[in-house]
Write an enzyme that holds these catalytic residues in place. Structure first.
Site: not given
Length: 744
Positions: A114, A268
C-alpha cells in the site's frame, strides 16, 4: 493642425479591431472547446458497469446509513474470505467471502503493498520480488502516481497487479459522510491517474486504514460501498505485517505469517522509511514457501471470469490524461501561489520603503529651497472654461486674491453654452483680467489660444473648478529660478469631501502627490504636470509647439515631451490648490477613463525612447517601468484577485488573509506618512483603506480595461470634461448648489 489621423491609436480603416476580434474569437472558441473537454474529462467516472445498487432500488447513501452504527469507528464486517461483498437479507451488511473465487487450491498467499509508488522503496521491493520470482499487488495512491508516474509501468512490466488505494489516503480528519464529492474524487482520480500513465484500468480497490480487523470506520465503509457500486472488487487484508509501526525485521516477519487458506498480507512500499519492510521481504517469502504456500495474484484467485487489468480505449486514456493534467496544473499553480504572495509583499514593502525614504529627502529639500528661494517672474494664469458657470466665479476670485503681484489672468471661453462667458466678462473690468473666445472645442486649443496672448514668462494653468490659495502662485514659480526647470506641478487637493467616492479620491491624491510625486521630483521627473494646477516655462512650450491634440491628455503628452527636450520637472508642495473631484460614479469613470486612455496614448507615442540612455532615468526607468510593470500588473490584477478568491475558498484562506492584513497595515502606514508630509488632518480616512482596496480598486479595473479596449478599437475619442457643480468654496462651506445626480 492635428487631424483625426494624427490621433494616437486611431485606425480609420478599422482593420486592427477586425483582426483582433477574429483572433480573440478564435482564442475564445479554442478555450471554450478545451474547457468543455477538460470539464467533461474531470466529471467522467471510469466505472465498470451501471450502478450495482440500482438493482436494489437504493443509493449508496442509504446503504451506508443502514450499515453504519452509532459508533462510527466500530462498524462490523462479518464473515471470512478474500474479498468484500455486500450482503442483503433483512438489511444490508458487509461480508468477507470467497464468492467468485477459484478455490481449487488452498494455501495461497498474496503480497500486497500500500501507499506507493515510491522512487526508492518501490524499486527495492520490485528487485526482491523479481529475484524471488513472486508477483504481488500494489495498491497505489493517486498523488503518488502523479509524482512518480513511470513507476507504474515498471510495476506492470514485472507482471504485478495494480489497485486503487484512494488519491490522498484520505486524512483521518476528513468526514466523507459530509463531503460526498470527495469520495468519488478519491476513487475516480486515482483510476484516471493509472489510466493516464499505463493505458490500463484496474478493478481492484482497497480503502486506507484497514488492517486485519473485523471492524472498520465510517470513512472506510463509505469508500468500500462506493467502490463496490462502481464495479470494483474490494480486497481487504487479513494479515497485517504492522510494518507501518516501524517494527524490527524479525517482528515484521513474525506478524506477516498467518497460516490461512488465502493469506492477504498487508505491507507498505511508501509512506515512510520502508527499509525494514524491504529487509523482511525475503524471509517472509521463504517462510510461506517452506510451509507449502504458493504466491499468487488476484487474477489467479478469481480465474479467467474476472479481468483485473484491462486496456482502455484511446478516448478514455485521453480523457484521463486531460483530467489529471488539469488537476496537476491547478495544484501546482496554487502551490506556488502562496510564495508569489510572499514575493509580492516583499516587493511592495521594498518599493514603499524606498519611495518613502525618497519622499522624506524631497520633503526636507523642498523646505530648505522654499525658505531660501525668491523668484518673481511675470506670470500669466490661464483658465480654460467650457460650460463652467457653477465654478468659474470662485476660480477667478481665488486667483485675483493671490498675493503675487506680477500676475495677469487670461480666461479662454471654449464654446460655452451657459453663462460662463458673461460671468467671466464681469471681471475684465478689474484690469488684470483678459477674456478670449476659442471656437474649436478642446482644452488644448483653449490653452494654446491663452498662451498666444500671454505676456508672462511663466504660464500657470488651472482648471475652471480649481481654487488656489493666496500663496499658490508665489510658491509654484520659485523652482523656475533654476533654468533647467521647464514645468512645475502644484499640490492639488480634493475640495469637496462629501461622500465615499470623494474620500477615496482624497486618499489617492494625498498618497500620489506626497509620496510618488515627491520622490520623482528628486530626479526632475514626472509622468504628468496636472492640468488642475501646473506651471510651465512659456519659452519651452512655444519651442515644443504648444499643447497638442493627438492625445486626450495634453498635459501628460507635453510633460514627457518637455523632459525629452532636456528640461526637468519640479514639484512645489506648498503651491496648494483645491479641485472639485467627481462625486458620482458616472463622472468619476469618465474623468479617469480620459486620464488612463491619455496616459496609454502618451506611453505608446514615446515608446521609441524606452531604454535609451541619452534621456537619463526618464527613458531608462520611468517610462518603461510604467509601460512594462505598472500597466501589465494592473491589467493582471483582476485575474490575480480571482485566483486569490479561488485559493481562499478551495485551498487555504490563512496565508492569503495574513497577506491582506499585512498589506493593509503597510498601506495604512504609507497613507499616514503621506498625511504627515502634506499636513492633512483627516486621519479618520485611514479607516476606509479596506474599502479603498476593494470597491475603489475594482472601479479602476473597469476603467483600465475600457481604456485598453478603446486603444485596440482605434476609434477617435473626442475631448470631454467633467461636469462641475460648485460643490465647495475654499473660503466658505460646502455650497448648497451641489447636485448628487450627474448632469447629462
Amino acid at each position: 493642425m492635428e487631424t483625426a489621423e494624427d490621433f494616437v491609436f486611431y485606425d480609420n480603416s478599422n482593420d486592427r479591431w477586425t483582426y483582433i476580434r477574429k483572433i480573440v474569437f478564435r482564442c475564445f472558441l479554442i478555450f471554450e472547446i478545451l474547457l468543455f473537454i477538460t470539464i467533461a474529462s474531470i466529471v467522467w467516472e471510469p466505472t465498470y458497469s451501471k450502478s450495482i445498487f440500482e438493482s436494489y432500488s437504493v443509493t449508496v447513501e442509504k446503504i451506508v446509513d443502514e450499515i453504519s452504527t452509532a459508533k462510527k469507528d466500530e462498524i462490523e464486517v462479518i464473515g471470512e474470505g478474500f474479498s468484500l461483498n455486500l450482503k442483503k437479507e433483512n438489511q444490508f451488511s458487509l461480508e468477507k467471502s470467497y464468492s467468485n473465487v477459484n478455490q481449487s487450491n488452498n494455501k495461497l498467499v498474496l503480497l500486497t503493498f500500500d501507499d506507493g509508488p515510491d522512487p526508492v522503496f518501490t524499486r527495492q521491493v520490485l528487485a526482491v520480488l523479481k529475484q524471488k520470482n513472486v508477483k504481488a499487488i500494489f495498491f497505489v495512491l493517486g498523488e503518488q502516481v502523479v509524482r512518480h508516474p513511470r513507476l507504474l509501468n515498471e510495476i506492470l512490466k514485472d507482471g504485478h497487479e495494480i489497485g486503487v488505494h484512494t488519491y490522498s489516503h484520505v486524512p483521518e480528519g476528513v468526514d466523507l459522510y459530509k463531503d460526498k464529492y470527495r469520495t468519488d474524487f478519491e476513487i475516480d482520480f486515482t483510476q484516471k491517474a493509472i489510466i493516464a500513465q499505463t493505458g490500463y484500468q484496474t478493478r481492484l480497490f482497497r480503502p486506507p486504514y484497514w488492517g486485519a480487523e473485523d471492524t472498520i470506520t465510517l470513512n472506510t465503509l463509505i469508500l468500500s460501498t462506493k467502490a463496490i457500486d462502481k464495479g470494483y472488487r474490494v480486497i481487504p487484508p487479513n494479515v497485517d505485517s504492522k510494518d507501518w509501526m516501524n517494527e524490527s525485521r524479525d517482528k515484521i516477519v513474525q506478524e506477516s505469517f498467518v497460516p490461512l487458506d488465502i493469506s492477504v498480507v498487508l505491507l507498505h512500499d511508501a509512506g515512510g522509511d520502508r527499509s525494514k519492510t524491504v529487509e523482511s521481504l525475503t524471509p517472509i517469502i521463504d517462510t510461506y514457501r517452506s510451509q507449502g504456500y504458493q504466491f499468487v495474484t488476484t487474477q489467479n484467485v478469481f480465474g479467467n471470469s474476472f479481468e483485473v487489468l484491462s486496456s482502455v480505449s484511446l478516448l478514455d486514456k485521453t480523457r484521463s490524461q486531460t483530467a489529471i493534467s488539469a488537476f496537476i496544473f491547478r495544484k501546482k499553480f496554487l502551490d506556488y501561489f502562496a510564495p508569489v504572495f510572499e514575493l509580492n509583499l516583499g516587493m511592495v514593502t521594498t518599493y514603499m520603503s524606498l519611495i518613502v525614504f525618497l519622499s522624506f529627502v524631497s520633503y526636507f529639500k523642498s523646505r530648505i529651497l522654499s525658505r531660501n528661494t525668491k523668484h518673481t517672474p511675470k506670470v500669466t494664469v490661464i483658465i480654460p472654461a467650457n460650460n463652467e458657470e457653477e465654478v468659474i466665479t470662485r476660480s477667478i476670485r481665488s486667483v485675483l486674491n493671490s498675493n503675487y503681484k506680477k500676475l495677469e489672468l487670461i480666461i479662454v471661453n471654449n464654446r460655452s453654452r451657459d453663462k460662463t462667458y458673461n460671468l467671466a466678462r464681469k471681471f475684465v473690468k478689474k484690469g488684470r483680467v483678459r477674456l478670449f473666445n476659442e471656437t474649436r472645442l478642446g482644452k488644448s486649443y483653449a490653452l494654446n489660444r491663452g498662451i498666444k496672448y500671454a505676456k508672462g514668462d511663466i504660464v500657470v494653468v488651472i482648471d475652471a473648478d480649481t481654487q488656489v490659495t493666496e500663496n499658490t502662485i508665489s510658491e509654484i514659480v520659485k523652482p523656475f529660478k533654476n533654468k533647467k526647470i521647464g514645468a512645475v506641478s502644484g499640490n492639488i487637493n480634493v475640495g469637496n469631501h462629501i461622500n465615499f467616492l470623494t474620500w477615496f479620491q482624497k486618499i489617492e491624491y494625498v498618497v500620489g502627490l506626497n509620496i510618488d510625486r515627491r520622490a520623482l521630483s528628486l530626479f526632475g521627473m514626472s509622468m504628468v504636470v496636472p492640468g488642475a494646477i501646473g506651471a510651465w516655462r512659456k519659452s519651452a512650450i512655444l519651442k515644443l509647439g504648444g499643447f497638442r491634440r493627438d492625445t486626450i491628455t495634453e498635459d501628460a503628452e507635453l510633460t514627457i515631451k518637455l523632459q525629452l527636450d532636456g528640461y526637468k520637472v519640479a514639484y512645489a508642495p506648498d503651491a496648494q490648490a483645491y479641485t472639485e473631484a467627481p462625486s458620482d460614479l458616472s463622472g468619476f469613470v469618465k474623468q479617469r477613463y480620459r486620464w488612463t486612455y491619455g496616459m496609454l496614448q502618451t506611453l505608446f507615442k514615446y515608446r521609441k525612447y524606452f531604454f535609451k540612455s541619452q534621456h537619463g532615468l526618464l527613458t531608462r526607468f520611468l517610462l518603461p517601468y510604467n509601460a512594462f510593470v505598472v500597466l501589465p500588473f494592473a491589467a493582471m490584477s483582476p485575474i490575480f484577485d480571482l485566483i486569490t478568491f479561488n485559493y481562499v475558498i478551495w485551498v487555504n484562506p490563512r496565508p492569503i488573509l495574513d497577506y491582506l492584513v499585512l498589506f493593509l497595515i503597510i498601506f495604512s502606514v504609507l497613507v499616514t506618512i503621506s498625511f504627515l508630509l502634506s499636513g492633512e488632518k483627516s486621519y479618520w480616512l485611514i479607516l476606509l483603506i479596506p474599502l479603498y482596496r476593494t470597491i475603489y480598486q475594482f472601479i479602476w479595473y473597469f476603467i483600465l480595461y475600457k481604456s485598453l479596449a478603446t486603444a485596440l478599437k482605434g476609434v477617435f475619442v473626442p475631448w470631454t470634461k467633467s461636469v462641475h457643480y460648485g460643490s465647495f468654496d475654499l473660503y466658505g462651506k460646502i455650497s448648497n448648489k451641489y447636485i448628487s445626480v450627474a448632469k447629462e
